[in-house]
Design an enzyme around this catalytic site. Sequence first.
Site, PDB file in Angstrom:
ATOM      1  N   GLY A  35      11.852  18.123   3.602  1.00 40.77           N
ATOM      2  CA  GLY A  35      10.758  18.157   4.563  1.00 40.77           C
ATOM      3  C   GLY A  35       9.880  19.389   4.469  1.00 40.77           C
ATOM      4  O   GLY A  35       8.800  19.422   5.050  1.00 40.77           O
ATOM      5  N   CYS A 244       3.062 -14.424   7.896  1.00 40.38           N
ATOM      6  CA  CYS A 244       2.122 -14.282   6.786  1.00 40.38           C
ATOM      7  C   CYS A 244       1.523 -15.644   6.456  1.00 40.38           C
ATOM      8  O   CYS A 244       2.246 -16.633   6.316  1.00 40.38           O
ATOM      9  CB  CYS A 244       2.841 -13.710   5.566  1.00 40.38           C
ATOM     10  N   CYS A 247       2.895 -16.649   2.603  1.00 42.55           N
ATOM     11  CA  CYS A 247       4.300 -16.926   2.289  1.00 42.55           C
ATOM     12  C   CYS A 247       5.120 -17.286   3.520  1.00 42.55           C
ATOM     13  O   CYS A 247       6.256 -17.734   3.400  1.00 42.55           O
ATOM     14  CB  CYS A 247       4.928 -15.745   1.556  1.00 42.55           C
ATOM     15  N   CYS A 269       0.814 -10.684   3.942  1.00 40.78           N
ATOM     16  CA  CYS A 269       1.610  -9.519   3.544  1.00 40.78           C
ATOM     17  C   CYS A 269       0.730  -8.497   2.823  1.00 40.78           C
ATOM     18  O   CYS A 269      -0.065  -8.859   1.961  1.00 40.78           O
ATOM     19  CB  CYS A 269       2.711  -9.927   2.565  1.00 40.78           C
TER      20      CYS A 269
END
Lengths: 287, 204
Positions: A35, A244, A247, A269
């Site tokens: 980080g 979606c 799909c 998507c």
Amino acid sequence: MSAGLTMNGYNFAYLNEQTKRMIRRALLKAVAIPGYQVPFASREMPMPYGWGTGGVQVTASILKPDDVLKVTDQGADDTTNAVSIRDFFKKTADIATTEITQDATIIQTRHRIPEQELGANQILVFQVPIPEPMRFLEPRETETRKMHALEEYGLMHVKLYEDISRNGQIATTYAYPVSVEERYVMDPSPIPKFDNPKMNNMAALQLFGAGREMRIYALPPYTRVKSLDFEDYPFEVQKWDEPCAICGTTDSYLDEVILDNSGNRMFCCSDTAYCQSKQGPVKGAEQ
Amino acid sequence: MDDLTSKANLDGGFDDVSTESAGIFRAVLDAISHPGTMQNQSVSLAPPAPLLPTCAAVILTLVDNDTPLWIAPELMGDNVSQYLKFHTGAVLVEKAADAAFAVFSASHIPDLSQFQLGTAEYPDRSATMIIQIDGHGEAAPVSLAGPGIKYKQEFSVPGLDEAFWRKVRNNNSQFPLGLDFVFCLQQGIAACPRSSAVMIEETV
């Protein structure tokens, strides 16, 4: 000609060896201090800032000849940024590329984490525009550096609190700040906050490169990553009312696509490889 | 023998720097990303004794004229210093506090407190310890935990005794400051970054 030189005379993966050593040293420090933003001597790359110069330098420094590279831009494998970076490494490192998430050993990404869960043998490289999570709250690098040193992150919480007092909720939807191992507050790059939970305890190594800002940072595998929030306003991710449109999956991040001038739209998507995999084995059979 | 270009010193480097050092770097990156795991790595280098090929490979991959290098006296023959000068271009320093990288063997652990730990604002300005493991001596069992480790990772290396691991545990307590350790064995590379918590197993 040494094997390290590619057809067109560039060194393997474009960067010279001294540059790679400098970036590799920064990467090891970044992994050792999860980080923390390690300064590095970012190079000019043959592409403009904002197009992934940081990510490209990280990828170039970790590539081996037997790697398989996938590059995505906002989840898509077939947009300009993804295609050109993939071609860049095909040309300068002569490596194999793929669009299939689980076949890749290195995935360079702009602003998404793939939907498909990543494994321990994979490395995810993020392109980062502004690595400092508090830069828009405190423009002075000397000050933000001190704040990280002293673990003084009150300002970040004030920002989230002001979101709530203005909008009734935390309105930050991307580049949502995270706390790494309860020490450093980190910018996850402009991924949607939908992707934040995937960073926590991920099996793959995550590397972040900011070229213009000259910073590298990292999340080792199985690192605790927590999105900042409040007890009474817990962290939440985006949800959609519909699946979606292509799909039919309901568990992925959806892009809104405007279809015509009369306001019709669809949601599909953003991760094109995931969408393909949900459509079944026949690739591009329609049309 | 002061001639840096004598054949003995020109030989023994990477056959192909860019691809071989890429492989070595990935082994080091994997090692530091998965503390306490052995990354098996074959090395083509032929460094002068007593330098192990894996140890030489890690040095040649990471060290150059930007990074002052400290070598423990017992590893530093004429040939070793000339080999490293030629292949890395690094300045060999005598003061440990000046070093970005330190190389020593497990049988002669120097005073670790003399190396740079970094500063609160720049914890990355710390030294990295490259430790050559000759395969002799007590192997105190420890388990590591922290970033890079799912639950905990059992680890032991010949020559690294309890006293050493107590120093590593103390090093971890100074996080985010601290030293990072890379262990070079005959057959591969392992690491223990400053972020790893060390639990020393009770030996009865």
